[in-house]
Design a protein around this motif. Sequence first.
Motif, PDB file in Angstrom:
ATOM      1  N   ASN A 497       0.840  -1.211   0.000  1.00 29.55           N
ATOM      2  CA  ASN A 497       0.000   0.000   0.000  1.00 29.55           C
ATOM      3  C   ASN A 497       0.869   1.254   0.000  1.00 29.55           C
ATOM      4  O   ASN A 497       0.597   2.216  -0.723  1.00 29.55           O
ATOM      5  N   LYS A 500       2.270   1.683  -3.290  1.00 29.74           N
ATOM      6  CA  LYS A 500       1.201   1.996  -4.245  1.00 29.74           C
ATOM      7  C   LYS A 500       0.768   3.449  -4.164  1.00 29.74           C
ATOM      8  O   LYS A 500       0.579   4.123  -5.166  1.00 29.74           O
ATOM      9  N   TYR A 501       0.585   3.914  -2.882  1.00 29.99           N
ATOM     10  CA  TYR A 501      -0.006   5.255  -2.701  1.00 29.99           C
ATOM     11  C   TYR A 501       1.041   6.344  -2.440  1.00 29.99           C
ATOM     12  O   TYR A 501       0.740   7.394  -1.916  1.00 29.99           O
ATOM     13  N   ASP A 525       5.111   6.314   5.011  1.00 31.31           N
ATOM     14  CA  ASP A 525       5.374   6.713   3.624  1.00 31.31           C
ATOM     15  C   ASP A 525       5.203   8.223   3.472  1.00 31.31           C
ATOM     16  O   ASP A 525       4.689   8.888   4.368  1.00 31.31           O
ATOM     17  N   ILE A 538     -11.348   3.037   7.016  1.00 36.32           N
ATOM     18  CA  ILE A 538     -10.327   2.484   6.126  1.00 36.32           C
ATOM     19  C   ILE A 538     -10.100   0.975   6.312  1.00 36.32           C
ATOM     20  O   ILE A 538      -9.705   0.278   5.400  1.00 36.32           O
ATOM     21  N   TYR A 543     -13.575  -1.181   1.509  1.00 31.07           N
ATOM     22  CA  TYR A 543     -13.640   0.283   1.571  1.00 31.07           C
ATOM     23  C   TYR A 543     -12.387   0.854   0.929  1.00 31.07           C
ATOM     24  O   TYR A 543     -11.258   0.500   1.261  1.00 31.07           O
ATOM     25  N   ARG A 544     -12.612   1.764  -0.005  1.00 27.98           N
ATOM     26  CA  ARG A 544     -11.488   2.403  -0.700  1.00 27.98           C
ATOM     27  C   ARG A 544     -11.750   3.888  -0.776  1.00 27.98           C
ATOM     28  O   ARG A 544     -12.900   4.302  -0.975  1.00 27.98           O
ATOM     29  N   VAL A 545     -10.681   4.685  -0.637  1.00 26.72           N
ATOM     30  CA  VAL A 545     -10.848   6.143  -0.710  1.00 26.72           C
ATOM     31  C   VAL A 545     -11.192   6.524  -2.148  1.00 26.72           C
ATOM     32  O   VAL A 545     -12.147   7.246  -2.401  1.00 26.72           O
ATOM     33  N   SER A 550      -7.669   2.714  -6.850  1.00 30.09           N
ATOM     34  CA  SER A 550      -7.307   1.454  -6.209  1.00 30.09           C
ATOM     35  C   SER A 550      -7.313   0.318  -7.236  1.00 30.09           C
ATOM     36  O   SER A 550      -6.414  -0.495  -7.292  1.00 30.09           O
ATOM     37  N   GLY A 555      -5.612  -2.952  -6.516  1.00 29.45           N
ATOM     38  CA  GLY A 555      -6.092  -3.169  -5.133  1.00 29.45           C
ATOM     39  C   GLY A 555      -7.436  -3.879  -5.106  1.00 29.45           C
ATOM     40  O   GLY A 555      -8.222  -3.807  -6.045  1.00 29.45           O
ATOM     41  N   THR A 556      -7.682  -4.586  -4.011  1.00 27.78           N
ATOM     42  CA  THR A 556      -8.962  -5.304  -3.853  1.00 27.78           C
ATOM     43  C   THR A 556      -9.856  -4.656  -2.799  1.00 27.78           C
ATOM     44  O   THR A 556     -11.025  -4.996  -2.679  1.00 27.78           O
ATOM     45  N   GLY A 557      -9.288  -3.788  -2.006  1.00 30.20           N
ATOM     46  CA  GLY A 557     -10.063  -3.165  -0.919  1.00 30.20           C
ATOM     47  C   GLY A 557     -10.170  -4.067   0.303  1.00 30.20           C
ATOM     48  O   GLY A 557     -10.880  -3.758   1.265  1.00 30.20           O
ATOM     49  N   GLY A 559      -7.165  -5.483   1.739  1.00 29.64           N
ATOM     50  CA  GLY A 559      -5.860  -5.543   2.401  1.00 29.64           C
ATOM     51  C   GLY A 559      -5.874  -5.083   3.852  1.00 29.64           C
ATOM     52  O   GLY A 559      -5.467  -5.821   4.756  1.00 29.64           O
ATOM     53  N   LEU A 560      -6.369  -3.866   4.091  1.00 27.22           N
ATOM     54  CA  LEU A 560      -6.316  -3.334   5.471  1.00 27.22           C
ATOM     55  C   LEU A 560      -7.250  -4.093   6.417  1.00 27.22           C
ATOM     56  O   LEU A 560      -6.948  -4.223   7.599  1.00 27.22           O
TER      57      LEU A 560
HETATM   58  P1  ADP Z   1      -6.587  -1.641  -1.610  1.00 28.27           P
HETATM   59  O1  ADP Z   1      -6.437  -2.991  -2.112  1.00 28.27           O
HETATM   60  O2  ADP Z   1      -7.551  -0.815  -2.341  1.00 28.27           O
HETATM   61  O3  ADP Z   1      -5.302  -0.984  -1.332  1.00 28.27           O
HETATM   62  P2  ADP Z   1      -6.709  -1.680   1.184  1.00 28.27           P
HETATM   63  O4  ADP Z   1      -7.680  -2.273   2.141  1.00 28.27           O
HETATM   64  O5  ADP Z   1      -5.321  -2.153   1.307  1.00 28.27           O
HETATM   65  O6  ADP Z   1      -7.278  -1.851  -0.253  1.00 28.27           O
HETATM   66  O7  ADP Z   1      -6.748  -0.164   1.423  1.00 28.27           O
HETATM   67  C1  ADP Z   1      -7.953   0.482   1.454  1.00 28.27           C
HETATM   68  C2  ADP Z   1      -7.835   1.892   0.996  1.00 28.27           C
HETATM   69  O8  ADP Z   1      -7.054   2.644   1.891  1.00 28.27           O
HETATM   70  C3  ADP Z   1      -7.132   2.032  -0.302  1.00 28.27           C
HETATM   71  O9  ADP Z   1      -8.051   1.915  -1.349  1.00 28.27           O
HETATM   72  C4  ADP Z   1      -6.570   3.414  -0.199  1.00 28.27           C
HETATM   73  O10 ADP Z   1      -7.495   4.337  -0.630  1.00 28.27           O
HETATM   74  C5  ADP Z   1      -6.303   3.612   1.248  1.00 28.27           C
HETATM   75  N1  ADP Z   1      -4.850   3.422   1.606  1.00 28.27           N
HETATM   76  C6  ADP Z   1      -4.335   2.304   2.091  1.00 28.27           C
HETATM   77  N2  ADP Z   1      -3.011   2.497   2.389  1.00 28.27           N
HETATM   78  C7  ADP Z   1      -2.724   3.768   2.079  1.00 28.27           C
HETATM   79  C8  ADP Z   1      -1.530   4.556   2.137  1.00 28.27           C
HETATM   80  N3  ADP Z   1      -0.377   4.089   2.592  1.00 28.27           N
HETATM   81  N4  ADP Z   1      -1.616   5.839   1.724  1.00 28.27           N
HETATM   82  C9  ADP Z   1      -2.794   6.326   1.274  1.00 28.27           C
HETATM   83  N5  ADP Z   1      -3.931   5.628   1.185  1.00 28.27           N
HETATM   84  C10 ADP Z   1      -3.902   4.364   1.569  1.00 28.27           C
END
Ligand code: ADP
Length: 595
Positions: A497, A500-501, A525, A538, A543-545, A550, A555-557, A559-560
């Motif tokens: 992540n 990625k971000y 980061d 989050i 849930y994705r921003v 994503s 991304g699958t939404g 991970g977190l």
């Molecule tokens: P995804 O597979 O979309 O990354 P996650 O569950 O890992 O799904 O994360 C959910 C959302 O949290 C992401 O879609 C992203 O918008 C936000 N996100 C996660 N990690 C970060 C990060 N390090 N910086 C900014 N946004 C993040």
Amino acid sequence: MWSSRLFWKIFAVYIGLSLALATGVLYVVNASQRYELKHQTEQRLYETAIILRSHIRDCLIGDAPAGDLSDQQAQLQSLVQRLADQTQLRITIVDSSGVVQADSERSPRLMLDHGNRPELIEAADETMGTATRLSPTLRVEMLYVALKTELDDGSHAFVRVAARMDAISERMANTRRYLLTFTLLFGLLTTVITYLLIGRIIHPLALLTRNVQAISDGKSQELARVHSSDEVGTLSAAFNQMQSELATRFGQLRERNEQLSTVLGNLLEGIIAVDANENVVMANDASRRMLSMPEAVGRPLLELTRCRPLHDAVRKCLSTGATVKTEFVSEGAVRRDLALRATRLPGYPSPGVLVVLHDISELRRLESLRHQFVANVSHELKTPLASIKAYAETLRNGAIRDEENNLIFVNRIEEQAERLHQLIVDMLHIARVEAGEEAFDITQVAVQNVVDASVRMSAQSAKQKNIRLLVEPPPERVVVVADENGLRTVLDNLLSNAVKYTPEDGKVTVRWSVEDQQCILEVQDTGIGIAPEHQKRIFERFYRVDEARSRDLGGTGLGLSIVKHLCLSFNGSVELQSVWGEGTTFRVSLPVAAD
Ligand code: ADP
């Protein structure tokens, strides 16, 4: 015993009866003695009069000359006095006209006419007459017996003999005194004996009464024993037997009640029992919690809660006798989804209704989560599959021969297939996390090893974006208690992540340290950051921003969400700090292994 009313009742009745009997006996004895004495005296007077009659007949001559008459009277008077002295009686001679001819107590000349005396009137008719009265001459009560005497000249006279009644009265008084003394002594003796006797009967009864009272007051102390071989003793023994039986039963009942209260108190289901008038007979803690009710026993249900579905169900159940089932939302201090089942208690007329409440809030929440999850999964699967299908169709429709683009389409199919693969891997992770501890191999894991492996995995993608990937280990070796693969998944997700971000030329740092027996592992980061309104949600699944971003980034939404559940499974936690546009720091806390 003194306080025993029964004792005093029996004793009073006995004393009353004894007094009545003594009075009766005294009266009868007195009357019969008077009758007997009077009869004896009368008999004596009669016999005396008979003897007298023959003695005096010669002295009574009706037509004697005047001089002879006074001689005769004098002779008669002296005879009468002599006989009276000998017999201790009063003797009077009266002629047929009522004139007293001689009297042993007084001079006949001083005496009034005796013709009207009842004994003489009676004797004139029936030869003999008796009377008891106050003598006007002597002023004492006398018993008179008069006898008619026929004289030779054809006329008649009366011989009257009298005895003083005071001698009889005196004898009767003496007898009465003796009787009274005897009665008193006998009464005293029988009173004492009766007192002891009634006491002997009443005492065990009083003891029994006290025992019964003690039991009805709920006192279970050792009860007094009645030592007697009669019916009262048998009753007492049977009673004591019954008491110990009762004590055992009470004990069992109390124990059962306690067990029941404990069971009901610990039930997650709410239980309410109401009587036919809708007054609460019993309500366990769970029911009071669910309906936000105060202490309820003995109070009307209507007073305790305004919950309409509950009242409707109770009323319907009471009136129809049918079991009522319903679901509703309780609007107490906490909103809850409740399932209700009201059953009429057995008996005729029915003693009331039993209500069982289930809190189905969690069930409803899980149901809604499941629906949401299924919808999300279908949506997530649909998108890459639709892309794959579209690219495949394009290729079949001729693009396969398009030398310039066909490889691009194949690459796109590969990317989407990779997305699908990633989605399935993440979903398998979730399934593993939800399976709980058994799916993990919890051991001691050296943090450095896991970080190194994970950093190695993300190095390539970091390099592509010219992102510096820094590792800042602490001076000492840190070992945590976790599942190694699980911890690796946590780090892989956070690092991927972060890469990625984070835009090109950014920096990602991994560091860890020990604070209060917890390993604090940070992934920092210099990326796009997360706005505060998204930070709370989050960790939710899917849930994705920015959904499009994503997806583009693969991304699958999930991970977190996987990270959070893994941390919780290892008795740890995860939190984040982020500034929109500046960067994000995820902080994982895990228990450190004991040395
Ligand atoms: P995804 O597979 O979309 O990354 P996650 O569950 O890992 O799904 O994360 C959910 C959302 O949290 C992401 O879609 C992203 O918008 C936000 N996100 C996660 N990690 C970060 C990060 N390090 N910086 C900014 N946004 C993040």
